[in-house]
Design an enzyme around this catalytic site. Sequence first.
Site, PDB file in Angstrom:
ATOM      1  N   GLY A 242       0.755  -1.242   0.000  1.00 21.65           N
ATOM      2  CA  GLY A 242       0.000   0.000   0.000  1.00 21.65           C
ATOM      3  C   GLY A 242       0.785   1.293   0.000  1.00 21.65           C
ATOM      4  N   CYS A 345     -13.372   4.835 -28.472  1.00 21.25           N
ATOM      5  CA  CYS A 345     -14.650   5.543 -28.591  1.00 21.25           C
ATOM      6  C   CYS A 345     -15.332   5.734 -27.244  1.00 21.25           C
ATOM      7  CB  CYS A 345     -15.552   4.797 -29.559  1.00 21.25           C
ATOM      8  SG  CYS A 345     -14.705   4.474 -31.099  1.00 21.25           S
TER       9      CYS A 345
HETATM   10  C1  PLP Z   1      -3.021  -4.933  -4.165  1.00 22.32           C
HETATM   11  C2  PLP Z   1      -2.523  -5.586  -2.943  1.00 22.32           C
HETATM   12  C3  PLP Z   1      -1.226  -5.336  -2.476  1.00 22.32           C
HETATM   13  C4  PLP Z   1      -0.298  -4.354  -3.119  1.00 22.32           C
HETATM   14  O1  PLP Z   1      -0.719  -3.035  -2.988  1.00 22.32           O
HETATM   15  P1  PLP Z   1       0.224  -1.837  -3.459  1.00 22.32           P
HETATM   16  O2  PLP Z   1      -0.564  -0.631  -3.156  1.00 22.32           O
HETATM   17  O3  PLP Z   1       0.455  -2.021  -4.910  1.00 22.32           O
HETATM   18  O4  PLP Z   1       1.487  -1.932  -2.663  1.00 22.32           O
HETATM   19  C5  PLP Z   1      -0.808  -6.034  -1.365  1.00 22.32           C
HETATM   20  N1  PLP Z   1      -1.607  -6.927  -0.727  1.00 22.32           N
HETATM   21  C6  PLP Z   1      -2.858  -7.171  -1.147  1.00 22.32           C
HETATM   22  C7  PLP Z   1      -3.690  -8.156  -0.413  1.00 22.32           C
HETATM   23  C8  PLP Z   1      -3.361  -6.515  -2.253  1.00 22.32           C
HETATM   24  O5  PLP Z   1      -4.607  -6.764  -2.655  1.00 22.32           O
END
Ligand code: PLP
Length: 417
Positions: A242, A345
């Site tokens: 995240g 489109c």
């Molecule tokens: C998408 C996701 C991540 C990675 O998130 P980032 O924002 O790209 O670092 C990690 N763990 C889970 C469970 C996810 O769904």
Amino acid sequence: MSGFSEFVYHDNELYVESVPLKQIAEEFGTPCYVYSRSALTKAYLEFDSAFSGRDHLICYAVKANSNIAILNLLARLGSGFDIVSGGELLRVIKAGGDPKKIVFSGVGKNIDEMRLALEANILCFNVESEAELNTLNQTAKDMGKIAPVSLRVNPNVDAKTHPYISTGLKENKFGIPANEAERIYQSAHQYAHIRFTGLDCHIGSQLTELEPFMQASSKMLNLLDTLQSQGLAIEHLDLGGGLGIRYTNETPPSIKDYVSALCASTQQVKQRLLIEPGRSLVGNSGILLTRIEYLKHTPARNFAIVDAAMNDLMRPALYDAYHEILPVARNNEEIKNYQVVGPVCETGDFLGHDRKLGLINGDLLAIMSTGAYGMSMSSNYNTRPRAAEIMVDKNTIHIIRQRETIDQLIATERILS
Ligand SMILES: *Cc1c(COP(=O)(O)O)cnc(C)c1O
């Protein structure tokens, strides 16, 4: 570290490492994604070194960019992987990833996917509901296996990001509330084919502040304490992914500061720490290279119609996301206010609104920070073959995915007899 460190101008020409982007466009055509091996490696090593001695595993979130060349480079650096489908599992294995370093996330794993992952002996299933746990228990039983499991806890914290990529609020479909998770862990004896080995959360994507991570981490620590006092042997704590990147003027914490903060907040934890970064590993390691097809000036607007579209890069259409757009060759043209749009489109087919650019027909543009959730979210809408992907390593150009052909797109379709 943020920004586009490996994409820089020399004499008004934009380069990736030691290669002019113009050369790539001439050799491989446009649109194409171009990645820097050095940028990818630096980001991984920044994560890895920030753990400074702490027992840890970085599980790259494959969905951010699943090209097997990228997975292979990360595997060679020692990375583990966070997957969300059976397809991603097969990609990681094909790329030489170690199944013992794979965690499997997602709210809707089906039995076939569970079987594949049990067969491969992955590190852990991140389970998101009691119903899923029951299915996994039964599937493992049928195969004579024990499934290693973390429950994904929904810590109910506000990630303060775009609502579509916020996942840790109690209203979201993800995870299990902490009190319910505690009850399920306590009922471990009911699941003969499950071994609870970890504890997991993931609160969202493109977070630009540390605070929500710290709130989640503190809630996880409370639960970990409770479970340990009840005699459960938890082996790892997975704090998800995240971390945000800089697309324009965001100021996310550096990778180093983020990891240091996670380590500090979990100082008393003896267990191995897992994280699942996606965007922050690959986002600023790639660009989308596109050519201007037409400049169109209407009484209301100036349009730059380019050969990349929402099917190649969905983020602007989906999240109203902002990507910096840079000219590959700087010129002295008059600066105008442009809408940079694709040929699809839909009025939602844009790559950037109101960009101040001086453009000439046929010019190349670089859509920056598109290494994550670019190619992996692309589609064939409007029967557009997907873009080629290129990886540059110093002065060497590797094609890591051929441009699709129209024949490939329709090869599996059939007319009624
Ligand atoms: C998408 C996701 C991540 C990675 O998130 P980032 O924002 O790209 O670092 C990690 N763990 C889970 C469970 C996810 O769904």
